[in-house]
Scaffold this active site. Structure first.
Site, PDB file in Angstrom:
ATOM      1  N   HIS A 100       0.866  -1.181   0.000  1.00 34.23           N
ATOM      2  CA  HIS A 100       0.000   0.000   0.000  1.00 34.23           C
ATOM      3  C   HIS A 100       0.899   1.226   0.000  1.00 34.23           C
ATOM      4  CE1 HIS A 100       1.082   0.081   4.211  1.00 34.23           C
ATOM      5  NE2 HIS A 100       0.603  -1.149   4.361  1.00 34.23           N
ATOM      6  N   HIS A 152       4.068   1.371   2.157  1.00 31.53           N
ATOM      7  CA  HIS A 152       5.271   0.737   1.612  1.00 31.53           C
ATOM      8  C   HIS A 152       5.912   1.627   0.542  1.00 31.53           C
ATOM      9  CE1 HIS A 152       2.947  -2.963   2.886  1.00 31.53           C
ATOM     10  NE2 HIS A 152       4.107  -3.161   3.484  1.00 31.53           N
ATOM     11  N   GLY A 191       9.215   1.003   8.744  1.00 32.00           N
ATOM     12  CA  GLY A 191       8.152   1.944   9.095  1.00 32.00           C
ATOM     13  C   GLY A 191       8.007   2.113  10.596  1.00 32.00           C
ATOM     14  N   SER A 244      -1.398  -3.657   5.705  1.00 36.30           N
ATOM     15  CA  SER A 244      -1.886  -4.698   4.787  1.00 36.30           C
ATOM     16  C   SER A 244      -3.125  -5.374   5.370  1.00 36.30           C
ATOM     17  CB  SER A 244      -0.797  -5.747   4.565  1.00 36.30           C
ATOM     18  OG  SER A 244       0.382  -5.113   4.136  1.00 36.30           O
ATOM     19  N   ARG A 245      -3.197  -5.422   6.686  1.00 37.27           N
ATOM     20  CA  ARG A 245      -4.320  -6.108   7.332  1.00 37.27           C
ATOM     21  C   ARG A 245      -5.635  -5.331   7.194  1.00 37.27           C
ATOM     22  NH1 ARG A 245      -0.026  -7.725  10.690  1.00 37.27           N
ATOM     23  NH2 ARG A 245       0.041  -9.981  11.018  1.00 37.27           N
TER      24      ARG A 245
END
Ligand code: PAF
Length: 287
Positions: free
Chosen positions: A34, A37, A149, A188-189
């Site tokens: 996403h 990243h 991150g 991502s979750r």
């Protein structure tokens, strides 16, 4: 963008690049990419002449099989996104490339207190798995710079310590968390949340902001309770696993704001079936 699936081919390419004087910036990921990243990639592009991303859903860092099985896998879209954003090299190994000798014991690192609280307490073995795979990826890629991150703040501290323990010369960079307009940290979750859960999950960030607002009014433990109450009111169906205000350097809980030059509030909350984490670095306070 070059895509390598084997260590041998990747190293062959990177060896030649280094000989040409390229500086290598590395962004390890587990895919389902996403904009968060992509912002890591952008940081790498700013610092380095050659950017390498890896996508590998590392089985050794999942302590729940269901979480591993359900971890989103969107490789085709990931490749397109990296290519569109100017990534130079993608390393997409399978498990045999990363762990060619599964019977050999994994390296064990002594992280002191850093892997004890918060994620460490709730996900036994998680940080060993993270350190194992990042250590292995660094041995393979041998980058000059590593970009991680802030959203996984404790993970960042673990990797910082691992680099220290291994006398690594890699320079580690912490890149800020990217958020949806609602404040929800990109993850991502998030794709596993339904629209209602996604809307509600924005309250996690607001609970962290409440801690920051309360710094002038309340001691840390009361600010913590106020944030937990806020979550209970605004996210009644969610289950906070922890919401801790800790020394940003040692991750030890703080009793007084002045106990640490910098504090960070970290939380993990289960929204539906999805476990979300977030944190906020708090402004320094000396009184
Ligand atoms: O943060 C992640 O996505 C993973 O923990 C990492 C650093 C890529 C290791 O698998």
């Amino acid at each position: 963008m070059y895509l390598f699936k084997t260590v041998k081919n990747l190293q062959h390419y990177l060896f030649a690049s280094k000989n040409r004087g390229e500086s290598i910036g590395f962004v390890p990921t587990m895919g389902a990419l996403h904009q968060g990243h992509i912002s890591l990639l952008a940081f790498a592009q700013k610092h380095c002449s050659l950017t390498v991303c890896s996508i590998f859903v590392n089985p050794t860092q999942f302590n729940e099989k269901e979480d591993f099985d359900k971890y989103p896998r969107t490789t085709e879209a990931d490749i397109a996104l990296l290519e569109a954003n100017g990534c130079h090299v993608l390393f997409l190994p399978d498990v045999q490339e990363i762990y060619p000798h599964p019977d050999e014991p994994a390296p064990v690192f002594d992280f002191g207190y850093l892997d004890k609280p918060m994620e460490g307490a709730h996900r036994p073995g998680h940080f060993n798995g993270v350190a194992q795979v990042v250590n292995r990826l660094l041995q393979i890629v041998q980058p000059h710079h590593l970009f991680m991150g802030q959203k996984d703040y404790q993970q960042y501290k673990i990797i910082e310590k691992m680099l220290h323990l291994t006398h690594s010369s890699v320079t580690l960079h912490m890149c800020p968390t990217l958020r949806e307009p609602s404040g929800l940290a990109m993850s991502s979750r998030n794709t596993r949340l339904n629209p209602k859960e996604r809307e509600q999950a924005a309250h996690i960030y607001h609970a962290l902001l409440l801690v920051q607002q309360n710094m002038a009014l309340l001691p840390p433990q009361q600010a913590r309770m106020a944030a937990l109450n806020y979550l209970e009111q605004h996210l009644p169906d969610a289950r906070p696993e922890y919401l801790d205000i800790v020394n940003a350097h040692t991750l030890e809980p703080v009793q007084h704001w002045a106990d640490a030059a910098q504090t960070v509030v970290c939380t993990a909350v289960r929204v539906g079936n999805v476990r979300l984490i977030d944190n906020l670095l708090l402004p320094g306070k000396t009184t």
